[in-house]
Enzyme design. Structure first.
Site, PDB file in Angstrom:
ATOM      1  N   LYS A   1       0.673  -1.083   0.199  1.00  0.00           N
ATOM      2  CA  LYS A   1       0.141   0.407   0.074  1.00  0.00           C
ATOM      3  C   LYS A   1       0.684   1.216   0.070  1.00  0.00           C
ATOM      4  CE  LYS A   1      -2.556   2.026   3.833  1.00  0.00           C
ATOM      5  NZ  LYS A   1      -1.387   3.319   4.323  1.00  0.00           N
ATOM      6  N   ASN A   2       1.997   1.318   0.457  1.00  0.00           N
ATOM      7  CA  ASN A   2       2.799   2.505   1.244  1.00  0.00           C
ATOM      8  C   ASN A   2       4.085   2.733   0.271  1.00  0.00           C
ATOM      9  OD1 ASN A   2       1.578   2.713   3.627  1.00  0.00           O
ATOM     10  ND2 ASN A   2       2.796   3.337   4.667  1.00  0.00           N
TER      11      ASN A   2
ATOM     12  N   CYS B   1      -5.805   8.250   9.112  1.00  0.00           N
ATOM     13  CA  CYS B   1      -5.925   7.576  10.521  1.00  0.00           C
ATOM     14  C   CYS B   1      -5.523   8.685  11.427  1.00  0.00           C
ATOM     15  CB  CYS B   1      -4.852   6.874  10.359  1.00  0.00           C
ATOM     16  SG  CYS B   1      -6.105   5.428   9.789  1.00  0.00           S
TER      17      CYS B   1
ATOM     18  N   ARG C   1      -0.532  14.823  12.857  1.00  0.00           N
ATOM     19  CA  ARG C   1      -0.051  14.350  11.930  1.00  0.00           C
ATOM     20  C   ARG C   1       0.384  16.001  10.425  1.00  0.00           C
ATOM     21  NH1 ARG C   1      -2.072   8.849   9.394  1.00  0.00           N
ATOM     22  NH2 ARG C   1      -0.231   9.453   8.685  1.00  0.00           N
TER      23      ARG C   1
ATOM     24  N   ASP D   1       3.777   1.333  12.511  1.00  0.00           N
ATOM     25  CA  ASP D   1       2.697   0.369  11.321  1.00  0.00           C
ATOM     26  C   ASP D   1       2.585  -1.455  12.657  1.00  0.00           C
ATOM     27  OD1 ASP D   1       2.000   2.659   9.816  1.00  0.00           O
ATOM     28  OD2 ASP D   1       2.454   2.009   8.400  1.00  0.00           O
TER      29      ASP D   1
ATOM     30  N   ARG E   1      -8.926  -0.161   4.471  1.00  0.00           N
ATOM     31  CA  ARG E   1      -8.026   1.247   3.694  1.00  0.00           C
ATOM     32  C   ARG E   1      -6.794   0.271   2.950  1.00  0.00           C
ATOM     33  NH1 ARG E   1      -6.999   5.236   6.664  1.00  0.00           N
ATOM     34  NH2 ARG E   1      -5.456   5.774   5.330  1.00  0.00           N
TER      35      ARG E   1
HETATM   36  C1  UD1 Z   1       4.070   7.061   6.846  1.00  0.00           C
HETATM   37  C2  UD1 Z   1       3.036   6.233   6.467  1.00  0.00           C
HETATM   38  C3  UD1 Z   1       2.563   5.873   7.936  1.00  0.00           C
HETATM   39  C4  UD1 Z   1       3.776   4.813   8.111  1.00  0.00           C
HETATM   40  C5  UD1 Z   1       4.841   6.390   9.094  1.00  0.00           C
HETATM   41  C6  UD1 Z   1       5.368   6.262   9.618  1.00  0.00           C
HETATM   42  C7  UD1 Z   1       2.480   6.143   3.916  1.00  0.00           C
HETATM   43  C8  UD1 Z   1       0.900   6.044   3.116  1.00  0.00           C
HETATM   44  N1  UD1 Z   1       2.580   6.405   4.907  1.00  0.00           N
HETATM   45  O1  UD1 Z   1       3.225   7.886   6.776  1.00  0.00           O
HETATM   46  O2  UD1 Z   1       1.879   4.086   7.361  1.00  0.00           O
HETATM   47  O3  UD1 Z   1       3.010   4.831   9.681  1.00  0.00           O
HETATM   48  O4  UD1 Z   1       5.354   6.912   6.995  1.00  0.00           O
HETATM   49  O5  UD1 Z   1       6.574   5.131   9.388  1.00  0.00           O
HETATM   50  O6  UD1 Z   1       3.292   5.581   3.166  1.00  0.00           O
HETATM   51  N2  UD1 Z   1       5.740  15.253  10.714  1.00  0.00           N
HETATM   52  C9  UD1 Z   1       6.128  16.310  10.986  1.00  0.00           C
HETATM   53  N3  UD1 Z   1       5.413  17.244   9.903  1.00  0.00           N
HETATM   54  C10 UD1 Z   1       5.669  16.287   8.521  1.00  0.00           C
HETATM   55  C11 UD1 Z   1       5.906  15.403   8.109  1.00  0.00           C
HETATM   56  C12 UD1 Z   1       5.227  14.904   9.149  1.00  0.00           C
HETATM   57  O7  UD1 Z   1       6.033  16.464  11.967  1.00  0.00           O
HETATM   58  O8  UD1 Z   1       5.311  17.830   7.567  1.00  0.00           O
HETATM   59  C13 UD1 Z   1       6.100  13.730  12.290  1.00  0.00           C
HETATM   60  C14 UD1 Z   1       5.004  13.440  11.830  1.00  0.00           C
HETATM   61  O9  UD1 Z   1       3.933  13.833  12.101  1.00  0.00           O
HETATM   62  C15 UD1 Z   1       5.316  11.969  12.673  1.00  0.00           C
HETATM   63  C16 UD1 Z   1       6.361  11.561  11.937  1.00  0.00           C
HETATM   64  O10 UD1 Z   1       6.880  13.395  11.632  1.00  0.00           O
HETATM   65  O11 UD1 Z   1       5.352  12.224  13.897  1.00  0.00           O
HETATM   66  C17 UD1 Z   1       6.657  10.816  11.128  1.00  0.00           C
HETATM   67  O12 UD1 Z   1       5.832  10.754  10.059  1.00  0.00           O
HETATM   68  P1  UD1 Z   1       6.194  10.668   8.156  1.00  0.00           P
HETATM   69  O13 UD1 Z   1       6.954  10.238   8.276  1.00  0.00           O
HETATM   70  O14 UD1 Z   1       5.908  11.815   8.042  1.00  0.00           O
HETATM   71  O15 UD1 Z   1       4.865   9.537   7.798  1.00  0.00           O
HETATM   72  P2  UD1 Z   1       3.473   9.753   6.528  1.00  0.00           P
HETATM   73  O16 UD1 Z   1       4.926   9.687   5.487  1.00  0.00           O
HETATM   74  O17 UD1 Z   1       2.457   9.858   7.294  1.00  0.00           O
END
Ligand code: UD1
Length: 415
Positions: free
Chosen positions: A22-23, A116, A121, A304, A396
């Site tokens: 998925k990711n 979710c 986030r 995850d 999902r």
């Molecule tokens: C992706 C994965 C999700 C996984 C996560 C961490 C997908 C579709 N989803 O989510 O399943 O749980 O990586 O491995 O690939 N953060 C900030 N600012 C930002 C972006 C992120 O503070 O602009 C923080 C988030 O709140 C969180 C951490 O960074 O605490 C990790 O987030 P991130 O690595 O960006 O996860 P996703 O890309 O949303």
């Protein structure tokens, strides 16, 4: 609202396989927008989230054909630079379209993404990255309007190795004039898959899988066929499903390297694990042993998998400690596991789980995708009938979950 009904207490036994990731699929589908042509994708999981990506692609003007796990995207003509707010609200990954549309047209309008509820986030790292590339960002009543004459390649140092921000910066830089360097980039396997896909399309990217990624801009891209990598979280979920029931499975189509941190933990928990190329054989002990888990960015233990392994720890012998370091609100599902008899204490980002011999079936609610899957696993191991509500979250991200579990001897059906 759909539910799973699970008759617990059946040892899972037999063989099954892992679907496409998925990711990895979601950013790759968004990346197809960069090429004025045809993208053929194979091994895309047939799940709600990939369907949502198809809806967004169509709204942008792309023509999309889907046949089970094969998707053909024609992005020759894009007519829309706004990502529809209703679709953005439904899934967080919609934000990845921002980088792709910006990369091709140097303008895009979108809104804050939903998805979710596992923490606040934010998307500040995505936006900071765009700004460093010379993009002007205006915010207007929840809308984020990004525009630039030209993407200006530079060096971007991420405060945190965010998966989404790394992907968005890669996508927005592919067609720029010059080289963009991402320092402290996310190192997840899905980033490597995105790099491989983009390079197959004619991009010049190297370094994915390490914490420094270099994107040398190219003038144009070409049509591409690509096979998406296996889903490492689904692989972990199926292994844990066998482990929690004291079962024995052969799991096929796995990338073993991607799930090394989990295999290490399952071995610690006294599962016997055999590995052959892309297959894993797991034989669980009568009762799993407690263990401590600390979630970290890759190659650490994946956030995850936190909820999934927690179900196993609820019935393990001894006391386990989990520390969740990535998301601040990822323990909601533990309240539901408590209804099934789990003995859990939460203090900030730490959860202490005292293993109990049995959990008991009852009515529980999915709180998010992985939390929902953890309730399914608890239901498989529990005495009696478990009714998992709100399984829309689970649908999902998991392809044919009940079909795969039933083929292993589980008794689970959807109503
Ligand atoms: C992706 C994965 C999700 C996984 C996560 C961490 C997908 C579709 N989803 O989510 O399943 O749980 O990586 O491995 O690939 N953060 C900030 N600012 C930002 C972006 C992120 O503070 O602009 C923080 C988030 O709140 C969180 C951490 O960074 O605490 C990790 O987030 P991130 O690595 O960006 O996860 P996703 O890309 O949303």
């Amino acid at each position: 609202m759909s539910s799973y009904i699970i008759e617990g207490g059946k040892k899972l036994q037999g063989e099954t396989y892992v679907s496409g990731s998925k990711n990895a699929s979601l950013p790759i589908m968004a990346a197809s927008v960069l090429n004025k042509g045809i993208t053929k994708l194979y091994n895309v999981p047939d799940i709600h989230d990939t369907q949502m990506m198809i809806e967004i692609l169509k709204k942008l003007g792309c023509k999309v054909k889907k046949n089970q796990n094969k998707i053909i995207i024609d992005s020759s003509i894009i007519t829309e630079f706004k990502i529809p707010e209703s679709l953005m609200r439904q899934m967080r990954s919609s934000v990845i379209f921002a980088g792709a549309i910006l990369g091709r047209y140097r303008k895009v309008t979108f809104s804050y993404p939903g998805g979710c509820d596992i923490g606040s986030r934010p998307i500040d790292l995505h936006l900071k990255g765009f700004e460093k590339l010379g993009v002007t960002i205006n915010k207007n009543f929840g809308k984020i309007i990004c525009e630039t004459e030209e993407i200006k390649p530079t060096e971007i140092n991420l405060d945190f190795p965010s998966v989404g921000a790394t992907e968005n910066i890669m996508l927005s830089s592919v067609l720029a004039k010059g080289t963009t360097t991402i320092i402290n980039a996310a190192m997840e396997p899905e980033i490597i898959d995105l790099q491989n896909f983009l390079n197959r399309m004619g991009a010049k990217i190297k370094g994915a899988g390490s914490n420094i990624i270099k994107i040398e801009g190219v003038e144009k891209l070409k049509d591409v066929s690509y096979n998406v990598m296996p889903d490492r979280i689904e692989a972990g979920t199926l292994l844990c499903a066998a482990a929690i029931t004291g079962g024995e499975i052969l799991l096929k189509k796995v990338n073993i390297n991607h799930i090394a941190p989990l295999l290490e933990k399952l071995t610690e928990s006294e599962c016997k694990i055999g590995i052959k190329e892309n297959e894993i054989h797991l034989k669980a002990p009568k009762r799993l042993k407690a263990m401590d888990i600390r979630t970290m960015p890759y190659p650490g233990f994946p956030t995850d998998m936190q909820a999934i392994i927690a179900s196993c720890l609820c019935v393990a012998s001894g006391t386990s400690v989990i520390v969740e370091n990535i998301f601040e609100n990822r323990y909601k599902y533990l309240g539901e596991l408590q209804k099934m008899g789990a003995k859990v204490n939460i203090e900030g980002k730490t959860a202490i789980i005292k293993g109990t011999k049995k959990m008991y079936g009852t009515k529980v609610n999915s709180t998010d995708l992985r939390g929902g899957a953890s309730l399914v696993l608890a239901g498989l191991a529990a005495k009696g009938t478990t009714n998992v509500n709100n399984i829309e979250y689970i649908l999902r991200g998991y392809e044919k979950l009940e079909e795969k579990l039933n083929s292993l001897g589980a008794e689970i059906y959807m109503i």
